[in-house]
Every structure is written in C-alpha cells, then in structure tokens.
Design a protein around this motif. Structure first.
Motif, short mmCIF file in Angstrom:
data_model
loop_
_atom_site.label_atom_id
_atom_site.label_comp_id
_atom_site.label_asym_id
_atom_site.label_seq_id
_atom_site.Cartn_x
_atom_site.Cartn_y
_atom_site.Cartn_z
N HIS A 24 -7.27 6.39 5.31
CA HIS A 24 -7.85 7.04 6.56
C HIS A 24 -8.36 6.29 7.65
O HIS A 24 -8.10 6.92 8.90
CB HIS A 24 -9.00 8.00 5.77
CG HIS A 24 -8.96 8.75 4.83
ND1 HIS A 24 -8.24 9.95 4.63
CD2 HIS A 24 -9.43 8.31 3.48
CE1 HIS A 24 -8.02 10.57 3.46
NE2 HIS A 24 -8.85 9.65 2.69
N THR A 25 -8.47 5.04 7.39
CA THR A 25 -8.92 4.34 8.45
C THR A 25 -8.80 2.55 8.37
O THR A 25 -9.09 2.02 7.23
CB THR A 25 -10.69 4.33 8.80
OG1 THR A 25 -11.22 5.62 8.42
CG2 THR A 25 -11.14 3.73 9.92
N ILE A 52 -6.96 7.21 11.17
CA ILE A 52 -7.43 6.62 12.37
C ILE A 52 -7.14 4.99 12.29
O ILE A 52 -7.47 4.36 11.24
CB ILE A 52 -8.91 6.69 12.55
CG1 ILE A 52 -9.42 8.33 12.66
CG2 ILE A 52 -9.51 5.73 13.62
CD1 ILE A 52 -8.71 8.83 13.85
N LEU A 53 -6.40 4.47 13.29
CA LEU A 53 -6.13 3.13 13.43
C LEU A 53 -7.07 2.52 14.61
O LEU A 53 -7.02 2.98 15.67
CB LEU A 53 -4.80 2.79 13.84
CG LEU A 53 -4.38 1.18 14.27
CD1 LEU A 53 -4.73 0.15 13.27
CD2 LEU A 53 -3.02 1.29 14.52
N ILE A 54 -7.89 1.64 14.38
CA ILE A 54 -8.86 1.01 15.42
C ILE A 54 -7.93 -0.32 15.75
O ILE A 54 -8.01 -1.13 14.77
CB ILE A 54 -10.20 0.66 14.95
CG1 ILE A 54 -10.84 2.02 14.42
CG2 ILE A 54 -10.84 0.06 15.76
CD1 ILE A 54 -12.18 1.66 13.72
N PHE A 55 -7.33 -0.33 16.86
CA PHE A 55 -6.55 -1.47 17.25
C PHE A 55 -7.27 -2.40 18.27
O PHE A 55 -7.49 -2.00 19.54
CB PHE A 55 -5.21 -0.72 17.80
CG PHE A 55 -4.15 -1.87 18.14
CD1 PHE A 55 -4.22 -3.10 18.62
CD2 PHE A 55 -2.92 -1.79 17.31
CE1 PHE A 55 -3.24 -3.90 18.93
CE2 PHE A 55 -1.56 -2.55 17.50
CZ PHE A 55 -2.03 -3.89 18.12
N LYS A 56 -7.70 -3.49 17.81
CA LYS A 56 -8.42 -4.44 18.88
C LYS A 56 -7.43 -5.11 19.68
O LYS A 56 -6.45 -5.91 19.08
CB LYS A 56 -9.36 -5.37 18.33
CG LYS A 56 -10.15 -6.06 19.30
CD LYS A 56 -11.28 -7.06 18.48
CE LYS A 56 -12.02 -8.00 19.49
NZ LYS A 56 -11.73 -9.39 19.25
N ILE A 59 0.55 -1.35 -0.01
CA ILE A 59 0.02 0.15 0.21
C ILE A 59 0.99 1.26 0.18
O ILE A 59 2.06 1.33 0.67
CB ILE A 59 -0.83 -0.01 1.22
CG1 ILE A 59 -1.87 -1.24 1.11
CG2 ILE A 59 -1.94 1.39 1.24
CD1 ILE A 59 -2.67 -1.30 2.28
N GLU A 60 0.58 2.32 -0.48
CA GLU A 60 1.30 3.46 -0.88
C GLU A 60 1.43 4.21 0.54
O GLU A 60 0.40 4.14 1.38
CB GLU A 60 0.54 4.30 -1.86
CG GLU A 60 0.96 3.76 -3.39
CD GLU A 60 0.08 4.85 -4.42
OE1 GLU A 60 0.26 6.07 -4.12
OE2 GLU A 60 -0.02 4.21 -5.22
N ILE A 69 1.26 4.05 6.04
CA ILE A 69 0.17 4.03 4.98
C ILE A 69 -0.93 4.91 5.44
O ILE A 69 -1.87 5.37 4.56
CB ILE A 69 -0.20 2.68 4.68
CG1 ILE A 69 -0.81 1.99 5.96
CG2 ILE A 69 0.83 1.79 4.12
CD1 ILE A 69 -1.47 0.46 5.56
N LEU A 70 -1.19 5.22 6.87
CA LEU A 70 -2.17 6.22 7.14
C LEU A 70 -1.76 7.76 6.57
O LEU A 70 -0.66 7.99 6.84
CB LEU A 70 -2.60 6.16 8.70
CG LEU A 70 -3.39 4.98 9.30
CD1 LEU A 70 -3.26 4.86 10.65
CD2 LEU A 70 -4.68 5.26 8.67
N ASP A 71 -2.92 8.24 6.34
CA ASP A 71 -2.57 9.88 6.15
C ASP A 71 -2.51 10.49 7.37
O ASP A 71 -2.45 10.10 8.54
CB ASP A 71 -3.64 10.40 5.37
CG ASP A 71 -5.04 10.50 5.79
OD1 ASP A 71 -4.86 10.45 7.24
OD2 ASP A 71 -6.06 10.64 5.11
#
Length: 161
Positions: free
Chosen positions: A75-76, A133-137, A69-70, A127-129
């Motif tokens: 975003h999520t 947001i990272l949802i980390f379970k 992934i670039e 890879i996130l802008d």
C-alpha cells in the motif's frame, strides 16, 4: 485534530504530514533504506527494508529496480533514491569533498540516473496495489550550469505508467 502546514523545516514532519494526508497504511517498504534516518523519530519502521549496500543486518540486499515482492501486494512505499550524477575528478580524491556523492553514490550521467528512476517507478507500479501510495523524495538541482527539474521529470514518467 492535527494541523497540516505547507512549510516544514525537517523531513520527519513532512513525511508524517504526507502519511496523515494521503495514506491509510504506514510505510511498508523502503527500498533505499540506508541507515533508516527517516525512522529515528515518530515515523514507524517499514516492515520491508532493502538497499543495494545494506548498512545493518535487518536490511536485505536488493535493487529498487527488481524487488522480491509479489505483484499488487503493498500500500505504501517510501523512496529516497540517489539524486546526483557526475563523473567529476573530486570523486577520486581522498578528502572531504563531495561527501554526499561518496557516501550515497552517484550515477555517471543524468540519463543513467533518470533510467534508474524510470525502472524503479515501473517496479513500484508492479508491487503497489491499485490505490497504493509512493512517497518519492527528490531534489531539483543545477549541475554544470544546467538546471534539472527532477520533480517534473518524475511526475511525467509516473503519469506515463
């Protein structure tokens, strides 16, 4: 207007509340997709689905530590990684013991599990802008009489990045 509670009894409602509270985009990537159980109800399927051991044809084989992934393009992200570490003999038994360990896999040590978390966090940061947001379970646990506060470890490592 929907009500956002602080206590829930199922993951789908929790994820929906997180999305409503914090995200301006739907989940775009799930790098540990497995069978996609998060997306069986009202949570929209992510566009990008990866897993080390894909369970269906629409999931691409990839490791969360190195994704095709670039930079700064998402975003999520929803991340539901393995949370267990053991070398126990029960993993070798052909019975119903340690079903979760056998299905999802385990790391031999907590250090190796935590190294995976750190490497995945670095990849997600890449890879996130800027406002991603990272949802980390994650799950705190007790293993061999020792308590592991995984959420604290993860937050501390994310802050370092």
């Amino acid at each position: 207007m929907s009500i956002i509670k602080s206590v829930y009894d199922n993951e789908e409602v929790i994820i929906d509340a997180i999305l409503k509270l914090h995200c301006t985009h739907p989940i775009q990537l799930d790098p540990t997709y497995s069978k996609g159980n998060f997306y069986k109800g009202k949570i929209k399927q992510p566009k990008l689905k990866y897993d080390i051991y894909p369970q269906s044809d629409d999931v691409i084989k990839a490791n969360a530590e190195s994704l095709p992934i670039e930079n700064n393009s998402l975003h999520t992200i929803m991340f539901d990684p393995p949370f267990l570490a053991t070398k126990g003999p029960s993993l070798q038994k052909e019975d119903n013991s340690n079903r979760i360990n056998k299905r999802f896999g385990v790391y031999p040590t907590e250090i190796e599990l935590h190294t995976f978390y750190i490497n995945a966090l670095k990849e997600f940061y890449r890879i996130l802008d800027k406002n991603g947001i990272l949802i980390f379970k994650c799950q705190d646990k007790v293993s061999s009489g020792k308590q592991y506060l995984s959420h604290v470890f993860i937050i501390n490592e994310a802050e370092k990045l």
